[in-house]
Scaffold this active site. Structure first.
Site, PDB file in Angstrom:
ATOM      1  CB  THR A 219      -0.940   0.003   1.233  1.00 31.93           C
ATOM      2  OG1 THR A 219      -1.648  -1.238   1.243  1.00 31.93           O
ATOM      3  CG2 THR A 219      -1.923   1.148   1.191  1.00 31.93           C
TER       4      THR A 219
ATOM      5  CB  ILE B  11      -3.700   4.773 -10.536  1.00 30.24           C
ATOM      6  CG1 ILE B  11      -2.417   5.500 -10.946  1.00 30.24           C
ATOM      7  CG2 ILE B  11      -4.789   5.011 -11.584  1.00 30.24           C
ATOM      8  CD1 ILE B  11      -1.784   4.916 -12.173  1.00 30.24           C
TER       9      ILE B  11
ATOM     10  CG  HIS C  71      -6.139   1.322 -12.448  1.00 32.74           C
ATOM     11  ND1 HIS C  71      -5.295   1.697 -13.461  1.00 32.74           N
ATOM     12  CD2 HIS C  71      -5.359   0.875 -11.440  1.00 32.74           C
ATOM     13  CE1 HIS C  71      -4.037   1.483 -13.075  1.00 32.74           C
ATOM     14  NE2 HIS C  71      -4.055   0.975 -11.850  1.00 32.74           N
TER      15      HIS C  71
ATOM     16  CB  VAL D 162      -0.845 -13.744  12.487  1.00 34.61           C
ATOM     17  CG1 VAL D 162      -1.446 -15.147  12.471  1.00 34.61           C
ATOM     18  CG2 VAL D 162      -1.883 -12.712  12.918  1.00 34.61           C
TER      19      VAL D 162
ATOM     20  NE  ARG E 293       2.912  -4.053 -10.339  1.00 38.09           N
ATOM     21  CZ  ARG E 293       4.136  -3.805 -10.817  1.00 38.09           C
ATOM     22  NH1 ARG E 293       5.168  -4.563 -10.454  1.00 38.09           N
ATOM     23  NH2 ARG E 293       4.338  -2.786 -11.636  1.00 38.09           N
TER      24      ARG E 293
ATOM     25  CB  CYS F 134      10.094  20.873   1.478  1.00 32.26           C
ATOM     26  SG  CYS F 134      11.872  21.001   1.646  1.00 32.26           S
TER      27      CYS F 134
ATOM     28  CB  CYS G 216      15.317  19.456   1.987  1.00 35.65           C
ATOM     29  SG  CYS G 216      14.604  19.277   3.626  1.00 35.65           S
TER      30      CYS G 216
END
Lengths: 491, 426, 123
Positions: free
Chosen positions: A44, A50, A52, A175, A314, A406, A441
């Site tokens: 994650t 995206i 999709h 677990v 993935r 930043c 930075c």
């Protein structure tokens, strides 16, 4: 053994958090377990972020059925849970020399999956709406319902809403076994003790096959498939207005060029099966592939203003589909496995589908009377106007101190990130919640300050503050601690 | 929201901001305010505890904190208004400055003139895209310096340093003295990016190997850094795979360059120079936006703080003139160009009226190092004069004055160009 | 045996390459220095190199946990690590003023350890 829960969910990635969020509306005792120090630290946290539209997935697969549903649901859910989401639309761009018939095939698949408002657009349209796109662009599939989202914020928002509705979350709880009696789930054994439950949902991401094996399910086999990326500073002066894909190959959607919700340009991913579920290393070859792939769509894109390279894994099942089903051999055990792309886009639909399976397995889903639908919006200074900031500071002076320059993150936002439900315990957890350190930075300025605030709020020594998991301490010694033992050795 | 009005607002309380504020004050502008984001003044100097500062400006050798303390004392004596822990969020081209702090909240300050003195930031591992994992223990040398010298922690004890910039060299010695095992300093280029004295006093003194033409090709480790892979590079600076070797390390310090911090400048529509990363300025250090000046590392990265002071005094003096309405521009602008082997020249243009043209030093850096050089100045293609130097290194700034004769003649010129090449006949 | 060594003079930031010819502790010739400082520097570098030691000292009740310090004059390079030990063991009490002597005559070198900034008390 603990008190008995109705449901234990293993793994607090986007799927586990979504299932917890979905089930939290019912009168159930729910425990969400995560082996790391934060939610959303696996797949994650490192993907293309995206939503999709849903034209890619095979209509006969679960992916195809759940993607469009998830995409449609997110509009509502993102508002209720205050998850930053931008429906910027996607393009699959065919270049001179590409097999352009793929665009028509995707369009047809999209129609079957009931993707709304798709259009095939020509080069003039492209040059007008994507001014930096390759001059070799011929036509594209435009899907206006695709969007960009912050995946870890989505998972966190769902987890926080779940907690508000009574779900318990235990972090750093791995677990070790799923406990069964007479062919029925009774709980789980963890490094933090045993927890009893009638139902167990396996949403352990890359490790879902290992959890499944604990109850004797052998058919799930998760292969980590690496994707490498570059991310740019949002100050990068290079317009990309959609999620832009090349023509896909049979195994991958190709190197994508897209803005993120926070307007950082993101390019990637590669797609390579790897041996280890912890192999998050970028490679010279992979990064080269990413850059060259992106250059095909955007020839003028350079590597100036990149602020980070990263890789994600993935969780691909051998079926190349989501595996969401009740175990046949053990009652009360439900797999939510093989959640790779479009897993993020499908997350709410995955959760709904899982709830249905649990109900079919005998779990009573009766709605709570006092269910809280929303999650309070975290203050996000970086997206406010100066007027709005002034108002916030007037209300609470702790907003007046900026810690991350930043990304314009205030002291109060960092305190909130640490002290809110499912609070941040690590430097990266603070970064995911507030963006402190996510800028150009890369925590050079705010790093020491964030370490200090974490140490103070958690009541620990700065040398105990971790970046993420395991032995990821930022600081190893107090000054002068090495003197005596080591200094004379250096003489 | 607090609305304020100030003759001069200086953004940044480091050496540049302090010198500019002090100078403007001494030139008669007493209504000066310094905005500083840290809890104290001095910028990066308080963490630069080493000696080697002030040799040019004070003619004595000081440490960073001492150099800063002198200016801090000067500014305090003058009762210049200082706002600490105050972050500037926005500057507009009509010189409104928006800032915040915990005590007063949100501030809107209308400024007669603004001096940009925000300094610079360090390039990060992400910016150079080193392949590998992203463990803890990979930090910039400046951040390590802050941890070590201000916060009181040693980040780790088996250290490799990538880049031979000054901060990297200084931190090599610093960590060694505090007990760490500093294994090597790797430099991609065939020469170091830092001052020679730092190579001698920080590496040679302590037998720390300097590996020129080497770079880090992979970062290893899941939680904390476990090792780095380093490789030699060929003449095109591409790593040679056969030379790769792994060094066990829990800390990788990056000293791979500094970038002027101009995000605020951009908000005020200040135009930047691609080569310096800082604003394009005239000889008074005024940017393209009237009344907005820039000095110090926000303008270009300096090698020595002494030059920062000198430059900031120029900016402070001209900001004072601007406020007093005695700041006149000619109708014509003379471009100052970087010629052969010069990476940039500051200022990039000369456009103030002749009365202001007493002394105009040009600051520059070479692109590649050379021994025995001629620094040649040209006006509209015609050679003006030359200076000779025994050597020129990219790590060290070079300053040459424009001769009075040239200054007097500027109205008739369009362009001045500087080149730094090998001495003729050598 | 006569030896030659090329040094980079660090007496000032110019960094002249100075070549020294010497036999034991005896200097025979020094070349390449642009100023007399280079002569002295090269001689000292061969016979007994000395350096300023800048470091930090722990502070009790200070605005910061550490105060930067230095030796008031150069001390032998070979003494650095032992000096670090001595300074490392010491803890001073805030407030401190720049120039205040914190350790006198460290290792009998004639150099004091002095604060290089003001260190106010913790607020």
């Amino acid at each position: 053994m603990s008190k008995k829960y109705d449901v234990i969910i293993i793994g607090a990635g986007i799927s586990g958090c979504a299932v917890a969020w979905k089930l939290a509306r019912y009168n159930l005792d729910i425990l969400l377990l995560e082996k790391e120090a934060d939610v959303a630290t696996g797949t994650t946290k490192a993907n293309t972020a995206i939503m999709h539209a849903g034209y890619n997935a095979d209509p006969d697969k679960l992916k195809g059925r759940l993607n469009v549903k998830g995409n449609e649901e997110i509009r509502e859910v993102s508002k209720k849970l205050n998850i930053p989401y931008k429906e910027i639309g996607s393009l699959v761009v065919g270049l001179e020399g590409d097999d352009l018939s793929v665009i028509d095939e995707l369009y047809q698949k999209g129609l079957k999956n009931k993707v709304k408002n798709m259009e095939i657009v020509d080069r003039d349209w492209l040059f007008e709406h994507e001014p930096n796109i390759s001059r070799d662009a011929v036509k594209a599939l435009w899907a206006p319902t695709a969007g960009v989202i912050t995946p870890w914020e989505a998972a966190l928002a769902m987890a926080q809403n779940a907690v508000a509705n009574g779900v318990e979350v235990k972090l750093q709880t791995a677990v070790e076994d799923v406990l069964t009696e007479e062919g029925k789930v009774v709980g789980v054994k963890t490094n933090q003790g045993d927890f009893a439950a009638d139902y167990v949902v396996n949403s352990a991401g890359l490790y879902a096959d290992e959890i499944a094996k604990m109850v004797g399910i052998e058919k799930i086999n998760i292969t980590p498939r690496k994707g490498e990326y570059y991310i740019y500073d949002h100050a990068k002066d290079f317009a990309v207005n959609h999620v832009v894909f090349p023509i896909p190959t049979p195994i991958s959607k190709g190197i994508v060029v897209t803005p993120t919700v926070e307007n950082n340009l993101l390019i990637g991913p590669t797609s390579e099966n790897v041996e280890s579920k912890t192999d998050l290393a970028t490679t010279k070859e992979g990064l080269k592939e990413v850059y060259e792939g992106a250059k095909k769509l955007y020839p003028d894109l350079d590597l100036r203003d990149t602020i980070r390279v990263f890789a994600g894994l993935r969780a691909a099942d051998d079926t190349e589909d989501f595996v969401i089903e009740a175990a046949e051999n053990v009652k009360g055990f439900v797999n939510v496995a093989g959640i790779q792309s479009p897993g993020l886009a499908s997350s709410t639909a995955i959760a709904g589908y899982t709830a249905d399976i649990l109900r079919d397995e005998g779990l009573t889903l009766s709605e709570k009377k006092n269910y809280i639908e929303t999650r309070e919006e975290p203050v996000r200074f970086y997206e406010m106007t100066n007027k709005e900031r002034a108002k916030m500071v007037d209300q609470n002076k702790e907003y007046g101190q900026i810690i991350c320059r930043c990304e314009t993150v205030s002291y109060k936002e960092i305190l909130d990130a640490i002290n809110s439900p499912v609070g941040a315990r690590t430097v990266n957890a603070v970064k995911r919640r507030t963006r402190a350190g996510a800028g150009r930075c890369q925590a050079g300025f705010c790093g020491p300050r964030v370490v200090d605030i974490l140490a103070q709020e958690l009541g620990i020594d700065p040398t105990e503050v971790k970046q993420e998991e395991g032995n990821s301490q930022i600081l190893e010694y107090k000054i002068k601690q090495l003197l005596g033992s080591r200094v004379m050795g250096n003489a | 929201m607090l609305n304020l009005k100030k003759d001069l607002v200086v953004i940044g309380g480091g050496p540049a901001g302090l010198a500019a504020a002090k100078k403007a004050y001494d030139e008669g502008i007493e209504d000066v305010m310094i905005l500083e984001r840290d809890f104290e003044l001095g910028g990066i100097l308080p963490q630069c505890i080493h000696n080697g500062f002030g040799l040019h400006y004070f003619k004595e050798e000081l440490t960073g904190p001492e150099y800063a303390q002198r200016f801090i004392n000067d500014v305090k004596e003058r009762n210049i208004e200082i706002k600490l822990d105050t972050m500037v969020l926005d500057v507009t081209k009509d010189r409104k400055v928006y800032a915040m702090n915990k005590k007063e909240g949100f501030l809107e300050i209308e400024a007669g003139a603004v001096v940009l003195a925000m300094g610079c930031r360090e390039r990060t591992s992400g910016a150079i895209g080193i392949p590998g994992t992203r463990p803890a223990g990979v930090i910039t040398a400046g951040t390590a310096q802050r941890y070590t010298n201000i916060e009181g922690f040693v980040p780790g004890d088996e250290v490799v340093i990538l880049g031979s910039g000054d901060i990297g060299l200084i931190m090599a010695r610093r960590m060694k003295l505090e007990g760490a095992d500093v294994k090597a300093v790797c430099e991609l280029l065939p020469y170091t990016g830092g001052l020679t004295r730092n190579v001698v006093q920080c590496l040679e003194d302590y037998d720390i190997p300097l590996m020129l033409n080497h770079t880090v090709t992979a970062i290893k480790g899941e939680g904390r850094l476990e090792a780095v892979e380093i490789s030699e590079v060929d003449e095109n600076l591409k790593p040679i795979p056969a030379t790769a070797k792994t060094i066990k390390a829990d800390t990788l310090l990056l000293s791979v360059g500094l970038i002027p911090e101009n995000e605020l400048s951009k908000k005020a529509d200040v135009v930047l120079d691609d080569r310096t990363g800082g604003p394009i300025v005239n000889e008074g250090r005024e940017t393209n936006i009237e009344g907005i000046f820039a000095c110090g590392n926000v303008l270009h990265v300096h090698d020595l703080v002494d030059w920062v002071t000198e430059e900031s005094q120029i900016a402070g003096a001209h900001a004072a003139k601007y406020i007093k309405n005695s700041f006149a521009k000619t109708n014509k602008c003379v471009d100052v160009k970087a010629g052969e082997n010069v990476s940039y020249v500051i200022p990039q243009k000369i456009e103030l009226e002749a009365g202001d043209r007493k002394k105009i030093p040009l600051y520059m850096r070479v692109s590649t190092p050379l021994t025995a050089v001629d620094i040649n100045l040209y006006a509209d293609g015609e050679k003006l004069y030359s200076f000779s130097e025994p050597f020129a290194k990219p790590g060290e700034m070079i300053s040459v004055p424009l001769a009075q004769k040239t200054l007097d003649d500027l109205d008739n010129l369009n362009e001045i160009k500087v080149e730094i090449i090998e001495k003729e006949g050598e | 045996m006569i030896e030659t060594k090329t040094l980079t003079c660090v007496a000032c930031p110019k960094g002249c390459e100075v070549t020294v010819e010497y036999e034991g502790d005896e200097i025979i010739d020094i070349k390449g220095n642009a100023c007399p400082q280079g002569q002295d520097y090269a001689k000292e570098e061969i016979v007994a190199p000395t350096r300023i030691l800048p470091t930090t000292i722990r502070v009790k009740n200070g605005a910061l946990p550490l105060c930067p310090v230095k030796t008031t004059k150069q001390i032998p390079l070979e003494n650095m690590f032992e000096a670090m030990q001595i300074i490392g063991k010491k803890e001073i009490e805030a407030p401190v003023k720049m120039g205040e002597v914190l350790i006198e005559n460290i290792m009998n070198t004639g150099a004091d350890i002095v604060a290089t900034r003001d260190m106010p008390e913790e607020i």
